[in-house]
Design an enzyme around this catalytic site. Structure first.
Site, PDB file in Angstrom:
ATOM      1  N   ARG A 117       0.845  -1.198   0.000  1.00  0.00           N
ATOM      2  CA  ARG A 117       0.000   0.000   0.000  1.00  0.00           C
ATOM      3  C   ARG A 117       0.881   1.248   0.000  1.00  0.00           C
ATOM      4  O   ARG A 117       2.092   1.140   0.066  1.00  0.00           O
ATOM      5  CB  ARG A 117      -0.943  -0.003   1.204  1.00  0.00           C
ATOM      6  CG  ARG A 117      -0.221   0.050   2.542  1.00  0.00           C
ATOM      7  CD  ARG A 117      -1.204   0.121   3.708  1.00  0.00           C
ATOM      8  NE  ARG A 117      -0.484  -0.042   4.957  1.00  0.00           N
ATOM      9  CZ  ARG A 117      -1.079  -0.172   6.138  1.00  0.00           C
ATOM     10  NH1 ARG A 117      -2.397  -0.163   6.234  1.00  0.00           N
ATOM     11  NH2 ARG A 117      -0.364  -0.318   7.236  1.00  0.00           N
ATOM     12  N   TRP A 145       3.236  -8.099  10.847  1.00  0.00           N
ATOM     13  CA  TRP A 145       3.068  -8.697   9.522  1.00  0.00           C
ATOM     14  C   TRP A 145       3.715 -10.080   9.536  1.00  0.00           C
ATOM     15  O   TRP A 145       3.105 -11.035   9.976  1.00  0.00           O
ATOM     16  CB  TRP A 145       3.660  -7.758   8.450  1.00  0.00           C
ATOM     17  CG  TRP A 145       2.888  -6.461   8.339  1.00  0.00           C
ATOM     18  CD1 TRP A 145       1.547  -6.281   8.569  1.00  0.00           C
ATOM     19  CD2 TRP A 145       3.401  -5.177   7.988  1.00  0.00           C
ATOM     20  NE1 TRP A 145       1.206  -4.964   8.358  1.00  0.00           N
ATOM     21  CE2 TRP A 145       2.320  -4.263   7.993  1.00  0.00           C
ATOM     22  CE3 TRP A 145       4.670  -4.695   7.636  1.00  0.00           C
ATOM     23  CZ2 TRP A 145       2.479  -2.908   7.675  1.00  0.00           C
ATOM     24  CZ3 TRP A 145       4.824  -3.356   7.323  1.00  0.00           C
ATOM     25  CH2 TRP A 145       3.732  -2.474   7.340  1.00  0.00           C
ATOM     26  N   GLU A 173      -7.443   4.351  15.534  1.00  0.00           N
ATOM     27  CA  GLU A 173      -7.027   2.951  15.642  1.00  0.00           C
ATOM     28  C   GLU A 173      -6.365   2.792  17.006  1.00  0.00           C
ATOM     29  O   GLU A 173      -5.302   3.364  17.252  1.00  0.00           O
ATOM     30  CB  GLU A 173      -6.030   2.581  14.540  1.00  0.00           C
ATOM     31  CG  GLU A 173      -6.628   2.702  13.156  1.00  0.00           C
ATOM     32  CD  GLU A 173      -5.660   2.315  12.040  1.00  0.00           C
ATOM     33  OE1 GLU A 173      -4.603   1.723  12.311  1.00  0.00           O
ATOM     34  OE2 GLU A 173      -5.976   2.636  10.879  1.00  0.00           O
ATOM     35  N   ASN A 189      -5.185   7.133   4.561  1.00  0.00           N
ATOM     36  CA  ASN A 189      -4.841   6.413   5.783  1.00  0.00           C
ATOM     37  C   ASN A 189      -3.369   6.640   6.104  1.00  0.00           C
ATOM     38  O   ASN A 189      -2.505   6.310   5.296  1.00  0.00           O
ATOM     39  CB  ASN A 189      -5.077   4.903   5.604  1.00  0.00           C
ATOM     40  CG  ASN A 189      -4.924   4.145   6.900  1.00  0.00           C
ATOM     41  OD1 ASN A 189      -5.792   4.193   7.763  1.00  0.00           O
ATOM     42  ND2 ASN A 189      -3.810   3.443   7.060  1.00  0.00           N
ATOM     43  N   GLU A 190      -3.110   7.258   7.252  1.00  0.00           N
ATOM     44  CA  GLU A 190      -1.728   7.462   7.721  1.00  0.00           C
ATOM     45  C   GLU A 190      -0.811   8.003   6.630  1.00  0.00           C
ATOM     46  O   GLU A 190       0.154   7.341   6.210  1.00  0.00           O
ATOM     47  CB  GLU A 190      -1.163   6.168   8.300  1.00  0.00           C
ATOM     48  CG  GLU A 190      -1.877   5.710   9.554  1.00  0.00           C
ATOM     49  CD  GLU A 190      -1.236   4.486  10.201  1.00  0.00           C
ATOM     50  OE1 GLU A 190      -0.439   3.800   9.544  1.00  0.00           O
ATOM     51  OE2 GLU A 190      -1.550   4.215  11.365  1.00  0.00           O
TER      52      GLU A 190
HETATM   53  C1  GAL Z   1      -1.859   0.948  11.140  1.00  0.00           C
HETATM   54  C2  GAL Z   1      -2.637   1.071   9.846  1.00  0.00           C
HETATM   55  C3  GAL Z   1      -3.664  -0.034   9.734  1.00  0.00           C
HETATM   56  C4  GAL Z   1      -3.007  -1.343  10.008  1.00  0.00           C
HETATM   57  C5  GAL Z   1      -2.402  -1.336  11.378  1.00  0.00           C
HETATM   58  C6  GAL Z   1      -1.774  -2.663  11.728  1.00  0.00           C
HETATM   59  O1  GAL Z   1      -0.686   1.703  11.088  1.00  0.00           O
HETATM   60  O2  GAL Z   1      -3.309   2.310   9.748  1.00  0.00           O
HETATM   61  O3  GAL Z   1      -4.228  -0.033   8.435  1.00  0.00           O
HETATM   62  O4  GAL Z   1      -2.024  -1.542   9.057  1.00  0.00           O
HETATM   63  O5  GAL Z   1      -1.416  -0.339  11.422  1.00  0.00           O
HETATM   64  O6  GAL Z   1      -1.379  -2.704  13.056  1.00  0.00           O
END
Ligand code: GAL
Length: 669
Positions: free
Chosen positions: A103, A311, A303, A141-142
């Site tokens: 992404r 990952w 979040e 997003n971020e």
């Molecule tokens: C954040 C991100 C999410 C997901 C998450 C995983 O940084 O915005 O989409 O990737 O981390 O912990």
């Protein structure tokens, strides 16, 4: 108050949706954020839009009284777009084009990408801009995360050159400001100016800083493009926000925030291969940064970690108690809504090991029960707690441009901007002083103490404010490497600490950068730190007092006996100068004395126990947060009776809080 989850309807069979919604209601959540990675579903081929999946999901939420925040899907440009328009891809500093496959594979400077972004955002806004269940929007997003803040491609270079033209007007001015006479870099055409791709040595520091500024502004422009498209169609009642991360990116959150109704933040106290969470002070720092981004306005945690993340490598499993603790910490520092990441762990894709409230099997277990309890507790507080004032006595200065200047020239292999910021933030945090993180635009008068860590890149306006504040009676803590550069990243020709020398009452005529393994010693010679010895690492300013008094001296090498920490009375105020990276064992007693002298309220708590106040004195809320995973701790409550609104129990005197315990108490009238 909104408490919700990040949900990905596209990752689950529709037959499961109603069960998810049923369980969400059982949990007590009232908002979901969805859709931020859904572009290939919304626009399966160029110019063909299909929102049917999200229509259905939104209807289901609406029917069940759950509100929706929609993410625009631009963090994930689809495969068809990349194949047909490869010019949207970013390029790294080695000139390598970043591939499709994860992404954030776009550059904000691509005009092709800007057009695609406008169209998809416009289509979404038309479709959902008036939907009663949609309460707001998250752009992208971020931004800038995962190294996507800087791109070094041809289109980036052309835009950088345009930007420089706007900034400098003439090449003479740019050449003069950057000092391009050095190493024969004089530019005679704008087109000659490079983006800072790989060179054998190091680029011109002024070019590097301007490149970071340009990257940050390019993101702001890109975000504004999305905001403008949204505003063409959305109802006034819908908000626009963005979920930031604070990791030293070439991003200026504060500038971007001007185009947003409020800002959001993604709170991951532990991630990936980390063996344990970052320090509680470091989490607090990020909340303070976040609250400061829109000058004290409340923010959302879009979040909030709810399960082990990672990952290819799965990280730390949050312990029982962590979810409530981190939620309470966020609200204590100004969060107005909490959205947990994520509802359920995905079964496929890069993030199949990012766990959520539910794991892969979709069954409610410990984490579900913990979140349920938090939500039940929050109902007891109503909105009183989140609406209560947050009034800080101590301000800590932060400027992303100073961070970038340090990234460009760390000057010691031991220097890390976040660590050094924390070195001078944590002693105030440790005694539970209420802190704000401010930038150059804030007024200083309402603070009793202003801490200015490693103020290397200076801003004339802020330096003037500091001088006026100190002379008018304020207390300032300056640190090593202050006053070194002007705003163009050029070194001052004054004796250090430059413009601040007078209020600090010192001169720094020599200094030394320390590398890993090199340590000096500093000994306190006066006041609270008298007799305390500390290691001095990273950097040593050899301080020559002019009008200042000496609080600590070096004890090693040829500058043994030279001042390391000083205090100067200036006008009606006081300025401290800490000339080296000394340890908390020295900074904590020093700060305690400084804060007490300045009349800042503090509370003594054991290590890892955080206490925070919100609201009017006499009826305030006090959160007590024990970040220690192993031990209960006791401390003396501030005077008076304190009630736990959840159980009704009243406490006074000694209070014990269990390991990873968190509680909010209300002062009894
Ligand atoms: C954040 C991100 C999410 C997901 C998450 C995983 O940084 O915005 O989409 O990737 O981390 O912990």
């Amino acid at each position: 108050m909104y408490i919700g989850v990040d949900y990905y309807p596209e990752q689950w069979p529709k037959t499961r949706w109603s069960e998810d919604v049923r369980m969400m209601k059982e949990l007590g959540i009232n908002v979901v954020r969805i859709a931020e990675f859904g572009w290939s579903l919304m626009e399966p081929e160029e110019g063909t839009y299909d929102f049917s999946l999200y229509d259905e999901a939104i209807e289901l939420f609406a029917k069940n009284g759950i509100d929706v925040v929609l993410g625009t899907p631009t963090a994930t440009p689809p495969a068809w777009m990349v194949r047909r328009y490869p010019d949207i891809l970013p390029v790294d500093e080695n000139g390598i084009t970043i591939s499709f496959g994860a992404r954030r594979h776009y550059t904000v400077n691509s005009t092709t990408y800007q057009e695609f972004s406008k169209k998809i955002v416009n289509e979404m806004a038309k479709r959902y801009g008036q939907h009663p269940a949609v309460i707001g929007w998250q752009t992208d997003n971020e931004y800038g995360h995962e190294k996507s803040d800087r791109s070094y491609g041809d289109e980036d270079r052309a835009r950088f050159q345009d930007w420089l033209k706007e900034q400098y007007g003439t090449l003479e001015k740019l050449n003069e400001t950057w000092g391009t006479v050095f190493w024969s870099q004089t530019y005679t055409e704008w087109e000659q100016i490079p983006v800072p791709r790989k060179v054998y040595q190091e680029h011109n520091p002024s070019l590097l800083l301007d490149f970071d500024r340009f990257c940050a502004e390019a993101y702001n422009r890109y975000n504004r493009l999305q905001v403008d498209e949204l505003k063409k169609h959305i109802d006034e009642r819908q908000f626009i926000t963005h979920n930031f991360v604070y990791t030293g990116l070439a991003l200026n959150q504060k500038e971007m925030a001007k185009d947003l109704d409020f800002i959001s933040f993604d709170n991951y106290p532990v991630w990936g291969g980390l063996p344990e969470p970052i320090t509680p002070g470091n989490i607090a720092r990020q909340h303070d940064l976040c609250r400061g981004t829109k000058s004290g306005k409340g923010y959302w945690v879009m979040e909030e970690l709810s399960g082990a993340q990672g990952w290819s490598r799965i990280g730390y499993l949050p312990r029982p108690g962590h979810l409530q603790l981190w939620t309470y910490q966020a609200i204590s520092r100004g969060a107005e809504a909490i959205v947990y990441f994520r509802w359920r762990a995905a079964r496929f894709g890069t993030e199949e090991f990012c766990h959520g409230i539910l794991d892969h099997d979709g069954k409610p277990k410990r984490k579900f029960d913990e979140v349920k309890k938090v939500i039940e507790n929050m109902k007891v507080f109503g909105d009183d707690w989140i609406a209560a004032d947050y009034k800080a006595d101590v301000a800590v200065y932060h400027d992303p441009e100073n961070d970038w200047a340090w990234q460009i020239q760390p000057q010691s292999e031991m220097f890390n901007y976040v660590n050094e910021f924390l070195r001078f933030y944590e002693p105030a945090y440790a005694v539970n002083a209420i802190t704000d993180i401010i930038s150059e635009v804030e007024e200083l008068n309402s603070y009793k103490v202003v801490v200015v860590p490693v103020y290397f890149l200076t801003k004339p306006g802020f330096t003037d404010k500091l001088k006026a504040y100190a002379n008018a009676g304020g207390t300032v803590i300056l640190t090593y490497r202050s006053g070194v550069k002007d705003e163009h990243n050029v070194v001052t020709d004054q004796t250090l600490p430059g413009d601040l020398a007078e209020i600090a009452g010192i001169e720094v005529n020599e200094y030394e950068s320390l590398q890993s393994g090199q340590v000096n010693q500093v000994e306190g010679v006066q006041g609270a730190i008298e007799g305390i010895m500390s290691d001095a690492t990273v950097w040593c300013d050899l301080v020559d007092p002019v009008t200042a008094e000496v609080l600590a001296e070096y004890r090693n090498t040829f500058y043994s006996g030279q001042a390391a920490i000083t205090r100067n009375r200036t006008g009606k105020g006081t300025v401290y100068y800490v000339g080296s990276a000394v340890e908390p064992a020295m900074l904590r007693p020093l700060y305690k004395e400084v804060l007490a002298d300045a009349g800042v309220a503090t509370v003594e708590t054991p290590e890892n126990v955080e206490v925070l106040f919100r609201g009017e004195s006499g009826s305030e809320f006090m959160s007590v947060l024990n970040h220690d995973t192993d031990a209960a701790h006791s401390f003396e409550l501030p005077e008076g009776k304190w009630q736990d609104p959840v159980t009704g129990e009243v406490y006074e005197g000694t209070f014990e809080i269990g390991s990873l315990g968190s509680i909010v108490l209300k002062k009894q009238q």
